[in-house]
Every structure is written in structure tokens, then in C-alpha cells.
Design an enzyme around this catalytic site. Structure first.
Site, PDB file in Angstrom:
ATOM      1  N   SER B 115      51.133  64.288  60.757  1.00 40.98           N
ATOM      2  CA  SER B 115      52.628  63.265  60.777  1.00 40.98           C
ATOM      3  C   SER B 115      53.542  64.265  60.254  1.00 40.98           C
ATOM      4  O   SER B 115      53.497  65.013  59.224  1.00 40.98           O
ATOM      5  CB  SER B 115      52.141  62.333  59.666  1.00 40.98           C
ATOM      6  OG  SER B 115      53.327  61.476  59.494  1.00 40.98           O
ATOM      7  N   TYR B 138      50.231  59.861  51.535  1.00 43.31           N
ATOM      8  CA  TYR B 138      49.932  59.833  52.824  1.00 43.31           C
ATOM      9  C   TYR B 138      50.200  61.507  53.265  1.00 43.31           C
ATOM     10  O   TYR B 138      49.314  62.086  53.795  1.00 43.31           O
ATOM     11  CB  TYR B 138      50.752  58.998  53.637  1.00 43.31           C
ATOM     12  CG  TYR B 138      50.594  58.921  55.155  1.00 43.31           C
ATOM     13  CD1 TYR B 138      49.170  58.318  55.830  1.00 43.31           C
ATOM     14  CD2 TYR B 138      51.383  59.324  55.868  1.00 43.31           C
ATOM     15  CE1 TYR B 138      49.109  58.492  57.062  1.00 43.31           C
ATOM     16  CE2 TYR B 138      51.184  59.227  57.507  1.00 43.31           C
ATOM     17  CZ  TYR B 138      50.083  58.858  57.887  1.00 43.31           C
ATOM     18  OH  TYR B 138      49.918  58.687  59.329  1.00 43.31           O
ATOM     19  N   LYS B 142      47.747  64.374  54.610  1.00 42.43           N
ATOM     20  CA  LYS B 142      47.762  64.997  56.144  1.00 42.43           C
ATOM     21  C   LYS B 142      47.856  66.542  55.863  1.00 42.43           C
ATOM     22  O   LYS B 142      47.340  67.246  56.815  1.00 42.43           O
ATOM     23  CB  LYS B 142      48.921  64.354  56.793  1.00 42.43           C
ATOM     24  CG  LYS B 142      48.682  62.814  57.138  1.00 42.43           C
ATOM     25  CD  LYS B 142      47.884  62.698  58.385  1.00 42.43           C
ATOM     26  CE  LYS B 142      47.620  61.320  58.728  1.00 42.43           C
ATOM     27  NZ  LYS B 142      46.657  61.080  59.956  1.00 42.43           N
TER      28      LYS B 142
END
Lengths: 300, 300
Positions: B115, B138, B142
Site C-alpha cells: 500500500s 498498517y 506493510k
């Protein structure tokens, strides 16, 4: 402030214990390793044996602790040979330490011994803007922890700092799992009047720091003000193999060079290093080659 | 070649399933999610319910699989609210997939949906040289997986590629856990003739891609030649909020702007994006605003 030192039976861990023993202004120190470390003869020190891959042991080890110097790790060669073990110790156990601290209702500090291994292939220069691209399991796990560490201060309770350590000398002979053992072994050969064959060429370059200086830097980090979870590459003395040989050996002809291409590429080709961020915060290398050698001979 | 798609019940997962159904040249596809995904009416497809945090389920899911498109993840807002859950799914379960594939005696391919969240604060431009500095749980997880993924091809059996996805539109209304939901919700408001209040200003910029285009890119990745464990930032259309509003709404006055500073900073301030590495390998965005809107309206 109660300080926990993990990996305290190791080469750097013992140097950190001695550096802390030289600091009467500091509080209690808990030394932890898989085998109980040797504690300095000082009432502030205690020693514990614990396996950090055991969550219950982690919780016990952190009970009452305000700050951690986290040195415990599987070294590079051993990590490459057993990536699952490296993941368990270098990644998972470290994350568990951070998560356990974060879950408590009190602030804590976490000084993490990262490594120049995060850089992988080195370009023409390394500085504070160089993007890490690890190329071995050990460096990958160190870099993953750096990223995780940076995420904690925002969550509220763990202030962290990662320090990337250069080659630390002189490790004990036969210290297992290190591809860079030659950097230390040459000091022992010189001290013992033995001939030595270096697996790199005379023009090889290394980033070195004495164990005493590394320990002083780690203790310095534990006393800094607000820590933001960031990462600093420690300054290091950039040493040429032939200059080190000339300084160590009365007769440099005692040293042969038999370069191993993989070792030369991985551990003998360090470009110039610039570390203004760490220097601005008071981190130091050994000054010059004479200072490095004196610090190694003096011991940590 | 048997392909496993994780997170296949999700918004992007369903688009990937449909993109695969449009490719009669490809082999069996196993769709996996916590709840059994809906499989296209096509004999090549099967659907399985499994929890990837269960190691036994991972082993079963990978049995006979040659390639994986790994989409399953805890989204950004939910990860921030529950870092432990993000670690379990976004980090640990993903690493377990990689390790399980690596332990087998056969080569495999692993396409990882990373992402743009890895970048954290965005500078004046983002390109293939921009160093990721994640600022949320997050993005940190990632980025940690990107680093781990890069370590596997050298170990021998898992060829991987991480693709950094931009904002994917138009997600279903009320898709949970996404701070960037407004990027999708405005498409739904326009389609339903409703007024909408954007939580960013008219000058806000976003990197967007239709679900159909994201799915085509992921399927394209699964068919590329040798994969080296590297990471590519996908191209994305950079869209201004007021231009999107003008293109979507017959009467742009139906849209109010009530900028939330945090959302504006985090999800409405995307600088120019350059992605030559991905474009050279055939990855594409939706072309222009009309193309993006048409692809969204057409559905995945």
C-alpha cells in the site's frame, strides 16, 4: 529508573555492564541472557537467566523495568543458516518486548541495537539519508524491527531509539555465527604474536568501533531526553586493512592476504560513512586508529 | 499453475476473481477468505473458508498451490485501533504464508498487495526512489512485509513481488476500517443523486485507481517473468477533489467541503507520483478521469 540489559552475557552485553558499573549515578540494572550473565561486583546489579522466546519469561523480565537496552540477537551467519530462529529471536521476541512494554500503564524507554547490516549493498557513501536495503536475513529482521520501533511512540508509552552498530572489536576468538570474525581475530593474532591470513585484501575497508566505545554509546542513548522511535547510524572509524595491520603488527609481513570475494564484498568494502545526526546527539567513534587499538587493548 | 487468492471475499478480491474469470488461458483458482468467497460460475474456481492466523489452515490452503495473490489484511483504521490484530494478520500470517511456501520442495510465486500507506508523510513528489517512512500501524506492517518478501528469493524457492496499491474506488458504502472511505463514498453519492459533504477541501489531491484496474494489475503481476522479491509502487491517477466532483455531479453544488485537518493531511494531500519502474513492466492506471469514472461505473 530500573534498566534491563538483554543479551547481557554476550560480548557487547558484558561491555555494557562494565560501562554501567562505571556510572554510580545510575540506578538498578538487571542483566538478562539465556545463561545467567556475570554481574559486576556492585549491589545495583542483578543477573537473570531467561529465554526471550518464552512470553512468560518476557513478562517477568520486564516487571518493574523502566528502560531496556536490547542486545540479545542471533548473529548474521547463524541467522542466515536458520532464518526461522532469526525470526523467533531477532523479530518476534523483540516485538514481544515492545508490545509487553506498550501494554503496561507506565512509560518506558527502549534502546535497540540495530546494525549496519540493514544497508545491504553499499554505494559510494553511506549517510543519514541512505535507504536501507537489507540483503541477508539478519539485516532484514533488524530493519523490520527498526520500522516497528518507530511505530510505538505514537501509540503512547514506549519511547525508542535504534542504534545501528558497526563492526565491534575485538570479539572473543571463535565467537560463533559472525561472518566478520576476521575483523576481531586479527587483533588477537597481533596480541599473541601469531601470523594471520586475512580473507580480504590490503585495500579492504571496514567500519569499526571498540566494545568499550559501543557500550558507552548505548549507555549514552539510555540517558538521552525524549526518544521518538527513530534510528541513528552510529559513527564508526573507517579503517583500511593494511593500515590496521601496520598499526597492530611489529612485522606486517606476519599477515597474508587471501581475499575471499564474498567476504570482501560483504565485509571489506565499506565506503565513507557520514553520521551527523548521531554526532549531534553526542555519539562518538574511537577517534582514530590509535584510539581504537588502545580501547581494544584496554578492554571494555 | 494453481493460483490462490487470499482475501477473496473482499472488494479487491472479488474484482480479482472476475479479472481471472476473464482469462480463459489461466488455470485453477482457489478463492480463500474467512467466510467462503463467492466464486465465478466457472469450473476452474473453488472457494474455501479459512483463517490465515491458524497455521494448519495456512498449510492446507497452500497445498498444491503454485502462486498466491495475497490480499487478506486488516485495513488501516482497524489496524490503528487494534495493533495486535494487525500484527497477527498483516504481519505474522503473511510471514507464515511465505515461510510455508519456502519450506516446500517446489518453486512458487507470491504477489503481495502492499500500500501507499508505507510512505507516511509525503514530500513534494513520490517516485521509485522515495524512502518509505510509515506513520501508522498498517503502513508499518506493510513495509515490514515488503522487507521480508525481498529476503525470500535469495533463500531459493519463493519468487515475490510487492505492489503498492493507491486508493481503490469505489469500495462499498460503509466498508469498515478505512479512513479514506470518502474517496469511494462520493462515487456512490453521485450515482444515487445524493448531496455529499467531503471531509477534505476542493484542492485536495488523491491517488486513485478503479477496482477493475487494480485487479488487472494484480493478475498481470502473477504472469510476469522472474520476480526478485522487489517492490513496485503502482501508477495511479492523481485527482483533485473539485475536478472529481465536477466530473461526477451534474450539479457540483450538491457537494460541500468540510475539511478535517487530519484527513486532509493523511488522505487529501498526495503530491505528484512518478512510477516508471512499474510502467516499464506494463502496470497501468485508469488513463484519465473519464476512464477512472467509466471503470468505476462499469464495475469490476
Amino acid at each position: 529508573v530500573t534498566l534491563l540489559v538483554t543479551g547481557a552475557a554476550g560480548f557487547i552485553g558484558q561491555a555494557v555492564a562494565r560501562a554501567l558499573a562505571r556510572r554510580p549515578d545510575l540506578g538498578p540494572v538487571r542483566l538478562l541472557d539465556r545463561r545467567a550473565p556475570i554481574a559486576p561486583a556492585d549491589a545495583r546489579f542483578s543477573a537473570t537467566a531467561a529465554d526471550l522466546t518464552d512470553p512468560a519469561a518476557v513478562a517477568d523480565a520486564l516487571d518493574g523495568v523502566d528502560a531496556v537496552i536490547h542486545l540479545a540477537s542471533i548473529p548474521g551467519g547463524a541467522a542466515e543458516a536458520d532464518p526461522a530462529l532469526s525470526r523467533a529471536v531477532n523479530l518476534d521476541a523483540t516485538l514481544r518486548l515492545l508490545e509487553t512494554l506498550d501494554a503496561r500503564q507506565r512509560p518506558s524507554r527502549f534502546i535497540y541495537a540495530s546494525s549496519i547490516a540493514v544497508f545491504g549493498r553499499l554505494g559510494a557513501q553511506v549517510d543519514d539519508d541512505t535507504a536501507p536495503e537489507p540483503r541477508l536475513v539478519y539485516g532484514a529482521h533488524k530493519r523490520m524491527v527498526e520500522i516497528a520501533l518507530a511505530d510505538f511512540p505514537r501509540r503512547g508509552r514506549v519511547q525508542g531509539l535504534a542504534l545501528r552498530l558497526p563492526g565491534v572489536v575485538a570479539r572473543p576468538r571463535g565467537d560463533s555465527g559472525l561472518k566478520s570474525a576476521f575483523m576481531s581475530d586479527i587483533f588477537h593474532a597481533a596480541a599473541d604474536g601469531e601470523a594471520y591470513t586475512l580473507p580480504v585484501g590490503p585495500e579492504a575497508t571496514m567500519w569499526l568501533m571498540s566494545a568499550r566505545r559501543v557500550a558507552e554509546n548505548l549507555v549514552h542513548a539510555s540517558g538521552l531526553g525524549e526518544l521518538d522511535g527513530g534510528t541513528l547510524t552510529l559513527p564508526a572509524l573507517r579503517v583500511r586493512a593494511d593500515e590496521l595491520v601496520a598499526a597492530l603488527f611489529a612485522d606486517p609481513a606476519q599477515v597474508n592476504y587471501a581475499p575471499d570475494p564474498a567476504l570482501q564484498a560483504g565485509f571489506g568494502s565499506y565506503p565513507p560513512l557520514r553520521t551527523p545526526a548521531a554526532e549531534a546527539l553526542g555519539f562518538r567513534h574511537d577517534g582514530d586508529l590509535a584510539g581504537l587499538i588502545a580501547a581494544v587493548r584496554e578492554g571494555a
